[in-house]
Design an enzyme around this catalytic site. Structure first.
Site, PDB file in Angstrom:
ATOM      1  N   ARG A  59      55.004 -34.911  11.764  1.00 29.65           N
ATOM      2  CA  ARG A  59      55.254 -33.464  11.770  1.00 29.65           C
ATOM      3  C   ARG A  59      56.637 -33.132  11.211  1.00 29.65           C
ATOM      4  O   ARG A  59      56.823 -32.118  10.524  1.00 29.65           O
ATOM      5  CB  ARG A  59      55.129 -32.972  13.213  1.00 29.65           C
ATOM      6  CG  ARG A  59      55.391 -31.496  13.446  1.00 29.65           C
ATOM      7  CD  ARG A  59      55.175 -31.170  14.912  1.00 29.65           C
ATOM      8  NE  ARG A  59      55.628 -29.860  15.278  1.00 29.65           N
ATOM      9  CZ  ARG A  59      56.371 -29.596  16.359  1.00 29.65           C
ATOM     10  NH1 ARG A  59      56.731 -30.574  17.169  1.00 29.65           N
ATOM     11  NH2 ARG A  59      56.732 -28.358  16.636  1.00 29.65           N
TER      12      ARG A  59
ATOM     13  N   HIS B 237      57.653 -30.264   8.504  1.00 28.28           N
ATOM     14  CA  HIS B 237      58.605 -29.201   8.826  1.00 28.28           C
ATOM     15  C   HIS B 237      59.832 -29.263   7.922  1.00 28.28           C
ATOM     16  O   HIS B 237      60.437 -28.228   7.626  1.00 28.28           O
ATOM     17  CB  HIS B 237      59.015 -29.284  10.296  1.00 28.28           C
ATOM     18  CG  HIS B 237      57.991 -28.715  11.221  1.00 28.28           C
ATOM     19  ND1 HIS B 237      58.319 -28.056  12.392  1.00 28.28           N
ATOM     20  CD2 HIS B 237      56.639 -28.696  11.163  1.00 28.28           C
ATOM     21  CE1 HIS B 237      57.210 -27.651  13.002  1.00 28.28           C
ATOM     22  NE2 HIS B 237      56.191 -28.042  12.273  1.00 28.28           N
TER      23      HIS B 237
ATOM     24  N   ASN C 257      60.700 -25.851  16.015  1.00 31.11           N
ATOM     25  CA  ASN C 257      61.239 -27.210  16.086  1.00 31.11           C
ATOM     26  C   ASN C 257      61.792 -27.590  17.452  1.00 31.11           C
ATOM     27  O   ASN C 257      62.279 -28.714  17.625  1.00 31.11           O
ATOM     28  CB  ASN C 257      62.340 -27.387  15.034  1.00 31.11           C
ATOM     29  CG  ASN C 257      61.799 -27.368  13.618  1.00 31.11           C
ATOM     30  OD1 ASN C 257      60.684 -27.823  13.375  1.00 31.11           O
ATOM     31  ND2 ASN C 257      62.577 -26.823  12.693  1.00 31.11           N
TER      32      ASN C 257
ATOM     33  N   HIS D 106      46.441 -33.515  12.658  1.00 32.51           N
ATOM     34  CA  HIS D 106      46.304 -33.161  14.072  1.00 32.51           C
ATOM     35  C   HIS D 106      45.389 -34.128  14.813  1.00 32.51           C
ATOM     36  O   HIS D 106      45.126 -33.942  15.999  1.00 32.51           O
ATOM     37  CB  HIS D 106      45.766 -31.733  14.221  1.00 32.51           C
ATOM     38  CG  HIS D 106      46.735 -30.677  13.810  1.00 32.51           C
ATOM     39  ND1 HIS D 106      46.405 -29.338  13.764  1.00 32.51           N
ATOM     40  CD2 HIS D 106      48.030 -30.753  13.421  1.00 32.51           C
ATOM     41  CE1 HIS D 106      47.455 -28.641  13.364  1.00 32.51           C
ATOM     42  NE2 HIS D 106      48.450 -29.476  13.147  1.00 32.51           N
TER      43      HIS D 106
END
Length: 335
Positions: free
Chosen positions: A68, A72, A99, A197
């Site tokens: 992730r 990001h 975050n 996911h």
């Protein structure tokens, strides 16, 4: 072919890197390519993999967070490692709402520190994040793919940028496509990357609205499977205090530590955990891919698509040498 045979030879030598020093050579112009560090730090990928193997052995729950982190990082000002920078005023990307639940900063610093002892000021934090994401996938029984390297680190970090550039979990498909299109990512890239996911968990706050106040009328998302919704409500009570505040819910129940196709089966059967997961069923292109992967007998097609999408995402707004830097510590600004 076995997973071991698919792993490049350089990583099989990772255990032998202790005490090895790389001989520096003039740095070429920043241009992403597989093997960018072959001349300046040929052991770079082996070091990253060895450290990641140890890190995930100690805490396997870090794998999804490190994957992730790459997403990001790339979606906010490009893949420049700026997500690692710390601000004394609490205004950095890592301080932004999307975050605040991010984990793995210490893991990246651990890898960086090891590389600094072997190849000082050579391997960028942005490249370490990209390699760590790939290794997190592979060590979660997912695909191996070549990571293009050569990124430079950025020295600008603004929390507001992260707030604006990252699609929230309650996004509908129109919003998701908008967030991804500005990064030159297609509908196929969206549905492929959402497959990440398949590993990891989420706190209740990321999807509570879907259970209790979907339209502002104290209602539930009608597209969410009723049985699955009852399970989620038990884990995440309406008021969100006590156990519900601390609860972590798997994004792919029953397969939260294995990178596989079960995420697509879960989305098709239940509507997924997040509204953005369920939104994949509301667009013909993304729904078609979900259905095909949910019914696939082999993950081979998905693994190829995922590798291509990750490489594509990893090219987002990469800084040229003249605008970037290589930091000795990922979280600390260069004076």
């Amino acid at each position: 072919m076995s997973r071991e045979r698919r792993l490049p030879l350089v990583l099989a030598l990772a255990a032998a890197v202790v005490g090895v020093l790389a001989v520096a050579s003039p740095r070429a112009e920043a241009e992403l390519q597989v093997g960018f560090y072959n001349a300046t730090c040929p052991i770079a990928e082996g070091v990253v993999f060895a450290e990641m193997h140890a890190i995930l052995h100690e805490d396997p729950t870090l794998a999804p967070s490190l994957l992730r982190m790459h997403y990001h990082d790339c979606f906010v000002q490009g893949c420049d490692g700026s997500i690692m920078l710390r601000s004394r005023r609490g205004t950095a990307e890592r301080d932004a709402t999307p975050n605040r639940s991010m984990r793995g900063y210490d893991a990246i610093e651990r890898i960086k520190a090891r590389l600094e002892t072997l190849c000082p000021l050579t391997v960028s934090c942005a490249d370490i994040i990209a390699m760590a994401a790939r290794d997190a996938v592979y060590l979660s029984k997912g695909p191996w793919y070549g990571v293009e390297t050569g990124r430079r680190d950025g020295n600008v970090t603004v929390a507001e940028y992260a707030e604006n550039d990252l699609a929230p979990p309650d996004s509908n498909i129109v919003d998701v496509k908008t967030f991804f299109s500005v990064k030159s990512l297609t509908a196929k890239d969206i549905v492929v990357l959402f497959g990440s996911h398949s590993i990891g968990t989420s706190h209740c706050e990321a999807f509570r609205k879907r259970l209790y106040n979907f339209t502002g009328a104290m209602d539930q998302d009608p597209s969410l499977d009723a049985r699955y919704a009852r399970q989620l409500r038990k884990l995440c009570p309406r008021r969100g205090g006590g156990r519900g505040r601390r609860a972590k819910v798997p994004m792919d129940p029953g397969s939260g530590f294995t990178f596989d196709l079960s995420y697509y089966r879960h989305v098709l059967a239940t509507g997924g955990l997040f509204q953005s997961d369920g939104s994949l069923l509301h667009d013909p292109a993304t729904r078609g891919y979900v259905e095909r992967m949910a019914n696939a007998s082999s993950p081979d097609e998905y693994y190829q698509d995922f590798a291509a999408a990750m490489v594509k995402m990893g090219r987002t707004d990469v800084l040229p040498d003249s605008l970037g830097e290589v930091r000795a510590t990922c979280g600390v600004f260069v004076d």
